[in-house]
Design an enzyme around this catalytic site. Structure first.
Site, PDB file in Angstrom:
ATOM      1  N   GLU A 109      -5.223  -7.851   9.704  1.00 28.66           N
ATOM      2  CA  GLU A 109      -4.857  -7.338   8.380  1.00 28.66           C
ATOM      3  C   GLU A 109      -4.598  -8.530   7.440  1.00 28.66           C
ATOM      4  OE1 GLU A 109      -1.808  -4.274   8.194  1.00 28.66           O
ATOM      5  OE2 GLU A 109      -2.500  -3.707   6.188  1.00 28.66           O
ATOM      6  N   HIS A 117      -0.758  -2.994  14.898  1.00 33.27           N
ATOM      7  CA  HIS A 117      -0.900  -1.880  14.011  1.00 33.27           C
ATOM      8  C   HIS A 117      -2.360  -1.475  13.787  1.00 33.27           C
ATOM      9  CE1 HIS A 117      -0.877  -1.592   9.263  1.00 33.27           C
ATOM     10  NE2 HIS A 117      -0.897  -0.381   9.729  1.00 33.27           N
ATOM     11  N   ASP A 131       3.112  -7.280  13.945  1.00 38.65           N
ATOM     12  CA  ASP A 131       3.829  -6.310  13.106  1.00 38.65           C
ATOM     13  C   ASP A 131       5.013  -5.628  13.835  1.00 38.65           C
ATOM     14  OD1 ASP A 131       2.402  -6.624  10.765  1.00 38.65           O
ATOM     15  OD2 ASP A 131       1.071  -4.920  11.126  1.00 38.65           O
ATOM     16  N   HIS A 145       0.805  -1.233   0.000  1.00 45.40           N
ATOM     17  CA  HIS A 145       0.000   0.000   0.000  1.00 45.40           C
ATOM     18  C   HIS A 145       0.842   1.289   0.000  1.00 45.40           C
ATOM     19  CE1 HIS A 145       0.348  -0.493   4.353  1.00 45.40           C
ATOM     20  NE2 HIS A 145      -0.526  -1.452   4.391  1.00 45.40           N
ATOM     21  N   HIS A 175      -3.666 -10.505  14.487  1.00 43.86           N
ATOM     22  CA  HIS A 175      -3.895  -9.260  13.752  1.00 43.86           C
ATOM     23  C   HIS A 175      -4.724  -9.594  12.515  1.00 43.86           C
ATOM     24  CE1 HIS A 175      -3.212  -5.507  11.798  1.00 43.86           C
ATOM     25  NE2 HIS A 175      -2.015  -5.701  11.294  1.00 43.86           N
ATOM     26  N   ASP A 188      -2.583  -9.466   5.218  1.00 44.88           N
ATOM     27  CA  ASP A 188      -1.281 -10.107   4.979  1.00 44.88           C
ATOM     28  C   ASP A 188      -1.027 -11.209   5.998  1.00 44.88           C
ATOM     29  OD1 ASP A 188      -1.150  -7.890   6.734  1.00 44.88           O
ATOM     30  OD2 ASP A 188       1.011  -7.676   6.488  1.00 44.88           O
ATOM     31  N   HIS A 203       6.791 -10.225  10.188  1.00 44.27           N
ATOM     32  CA  HIS A 203       7.544  -9.994   8.952  1.00 44.27           C
ATOM     33  C   HIS A 203       9.043 -10.017   9.270  1.00 44.27           C
ATOM     34  CE1 HIS A 203       3.979  -8.526   6.770  1.00 44.27           C
ATOM     35  NE2 HIS A 203       3.716  -7.736   7.794  1.00 44.27           N
ATOM     36  N   TYR A 210      10.618  -0.039   7.844  1.00 46.72           N
ATOM     37  CA  TYR A 210       9.308  -0.616   8.163  1.00 46.72           C
ATOM     38  C   TYR A 210       8.596   0.259   9.200  1.00 46.72           C
ATOM     39  CZ  TYR A 210       5.863  -4.042   9.670  1.00 46.72           C
ATOM     40  OH  TYR A 210       4.682  -4.679   9.993  1.00 46.72           O
TER      41      TYR A 210
HETATM   42 FE1  FEO Z   1      -0.542  -4.705   9.808  1.00 41.59          FE
HETATM   43 FE2  FEO Z   1       1.704  -6.962   8.518  1.00 41.59          FE
HETATM   44  O1  FEO Z   1       0.010  -6.203   8.831  1.00 41.59           O
END
Ligand code: FEO
Length: 395
Positions: A79, A144, A163, A23, A77, A81, A222, A191
Site C-alpha cells: 500500500e 491488510h 499495519d 480514504h 506491504h 503509505d 503506524h 484504527y
Molecule cells: Fe495498509 Fe498502512 O497501509
C-alpha cells in the site's frame, strides 16, 4: 526523540502531524509512516514512507549510515503509505535488493516503474542473515492486503508487524510507555475498526501465528512501538477480531425535522433503563470514523433515517456504505425512522441494509408517519429496552 528500538536498530520513518483523511477515515491525531534501519554486518531497511516524504526518510537513514551501505530494503506491504518511498530509496541505493514476497513484487510492479530493481523474493518461513541477526518472513495475507507479511528478528524478539497493531497517531514519542495507555489503546481501536475490521478472520489466523513467536517488541507501520503493553494490545485484538460484544448499545440516526431524532432519543432512554453503556450519534454531527469505532464492540444497535426522495438521507447512506464494507459481526438491532407518504426508503431501507450486513434483526422497522405520537414513542421506548436487555447480558 529516542528512535532506538534495540542497539543498532532505529526508527527512520516520518511523523505526519497534519494528515486528516485516510480514504474516509478521519485521522484527527495524524499518523506516522514507520520505517526501520537495522545495522549489522549487512544493513537492512524495513519499509518506506508515503512518497512526498521520501527525502526526509532518506535523510533519517543517512544520519546513521550512508545509503550505499544498505544491502536489503524489505517491503512488508505494497500500500502506497508504506511503499510510496520505494522508488526513491531504490534509486538512492542501487546496489540494494528489494525483499518481498511474490504477490508484493507483482503489486509493486503494478504501482511503480521497477525497471532495474534487484529483487529478492521470499516465501513464508524464509530467512536472510544480516550477521548477528536474522530477518525471517511470515506471510499475513489480508492483514491488510493479499501480499502483506511480517518480518521477525528472533535474536531480538522483535516483530515488524506492518499495519497490524498500528494506530493513526502522531507523536514526538516512539514507544507505548511514553504515551498515555488509554489514548493509544483508543487510537489502536479506532484504527482496527476503520482499517481492518472486515479482515477479522485472517487477523485471528495471524494472531495465532504471532503467538508462536517469542516477542519482546512489536514495531508496526503506524503509531507507537509496543514494548511495555504487548499483552494489552494482544488481548484487545483477541476481542476485536470477533467484534466481541460489550454491554453497550449504540443508536445512530439522521433527521430532517426532528421526528427520527425524537424516536432515537426515546429508544436510547429505553436502553438506559438497563445497566449498559448507551451512546447516541447524529450522523450529521458525528464523523463515521467514530460511529464505526463504537459499533465494533457494541452488543446492540438501532439505526434510524427519515425518508427522503423514496430513499434515506445521503449522510446516512454514506455511513451505511462504510459500515457495510467493514462488516461488523455479532450485533443485534433494528431500524427506525419517519416517513410522509412513501412506503419506500427510510426505515424500511435501513432495515434491509441491516439484514444485508447480517445484523440479527430483533423486530420490524419502527415507522412514524410525520411526527411520532405518544403511542409510537412508547413503542420506541420498549424497543430501546429490548436493546438494553440484550446488551446487559454481556456485563
Ligand atoms: Fe495498509 Fe498502512 O497501509
Amino acid at each position: 526523540m529516542n528512535t532506538t528500538l534495540k542497539e543498532g536498530i532505529n526508527w527512520v520513518g516520518y511523523i505526519d502531524w497534519t494528515v486528516r483523511d485516510f480514504h474516509g477515515y478521519k485521522t484527527e491525531s495524524g499518523s506516522t509512516y514507520n520505517a526501520y534501519l537495522i545495522q549489522d554486518d549487512k544493513n537492512a531497511v524495513i519499509d518506506s514512507v508515503k512518497a512526498p516524504y521520501v527525502e526526509k526518510y532518506l535523510n533519517h537513514i543517512k544520519s546513521f549510515t550512508s545509503l550505499d551501505s544498505i544491502d536489503y530494503i524489505v517491503c512488508n506491504h505494497a500500500e502506497p503509505d508504506h511503499s510510496g518511498g520505494m522508488p526513491g530509496i531504490m534509486a538512492a541505493c542501487p546496489q540494494a535488493e528489494l525483499v518481498c514476497n511474490a504477490k508484493c513484487k507483482k503489486a509493486l510492479e503494478q504501482h511503480y516503474n521497477t525497471e532495474g530493481w534487484k529483487w529478492h523474493v521470499v516465501a513464508d518461513g524464509d530467512a536472510i542473515s544480516l550477521g548477528k541477526r536474522t530477518l525471517t518472513f511470515v506471510d499475513t495475507p489480508m492483514v491488510h492486503w493479499p501480499e502483506s507479511m511480517f518480518t521477525y528478528i528472533p535474536e531480538e524478539k522483535l516483530l515488524f508487524s506492518m499495519d497490524a497493531f498500528g494506530q493513526h497517531y502522531s507523536s514526538a514519542f516512539r514507544f507505548d510507555d511514553e504515551e498515555p495507555l488509554d489514548v493509544i489503546m483508543q487510537e489502536a481501536k479506532t484504527y482496527y475498526a476503520n482499517i481492518v475490521m472486515l479482515y477479522g478472520r485472517p487477523i485471528s489466523q495471524t494472531l495465532a501465528k504471532a503467538a508462536e513467536l517469542d516477542i519482546e517488541m512489536i514495531a508496526p507501520s503506524h503509531g507507537v512501538i509496543w514494548r511495555s503493553h504487548i499483552k494489552e494490545i494482544f488481548e484487545a485484538y483477541q476481542k476485536w477480531v470477533v467484534c466481541k460484544p460489550a454491554p453497550k448499545v449504540v443508536v445512530f440516526y439522521g433527521s430532517m425535522w426532528h421526528s427520527t431524532e425524537e424516536m432515537a432519543r426515546t429508544i436510547l432512554e429505553g436502553a438506559q433503563e438497563y445497566d449498559v453503556e448507551a451512546q447516541l450519534f447524529d450522523v450529521d454531527s458525528t464523523h463515521m470514523t467514530r460511529i464505526v469505532t463504537e459499533v465494533l464492540d457494541c452488543a446492540a444497535v438501532a439505526i434510524g433515517s427519515p425518508t427522503l426522495n423514496n430513499g434515506i438521507l445521503p449522510s446516512m447512506a454514506s455511513v451505511m456504505c462504510y459500515l457495510k464494507g467493514l462488516r461488523p459481526t455479532q450485533k443485534k438491532g433494528f431500524a427506525f425512522g419517519s416517513y410522509g407518504w412513501s412506503k419506500k426508503g427510510g426505515p424500511n431501507e435501513i432495515g434491509q441494509m441491516m439484514e444485508d450486513m447480517k445484523i440479527e434483526i430483533m423486530q420490524d422497522p419502527i415507522r412514524s408517519q410525520y411526527k411520532p405520537t405518544p403511542e409510537l414513542l412508547e413503542q420506541c421506548r420498549e424497543a430501546g429496552r429490548s436493546l438494553g436487555k440484550e446488551a446487559e447480558q454481556y456485563r
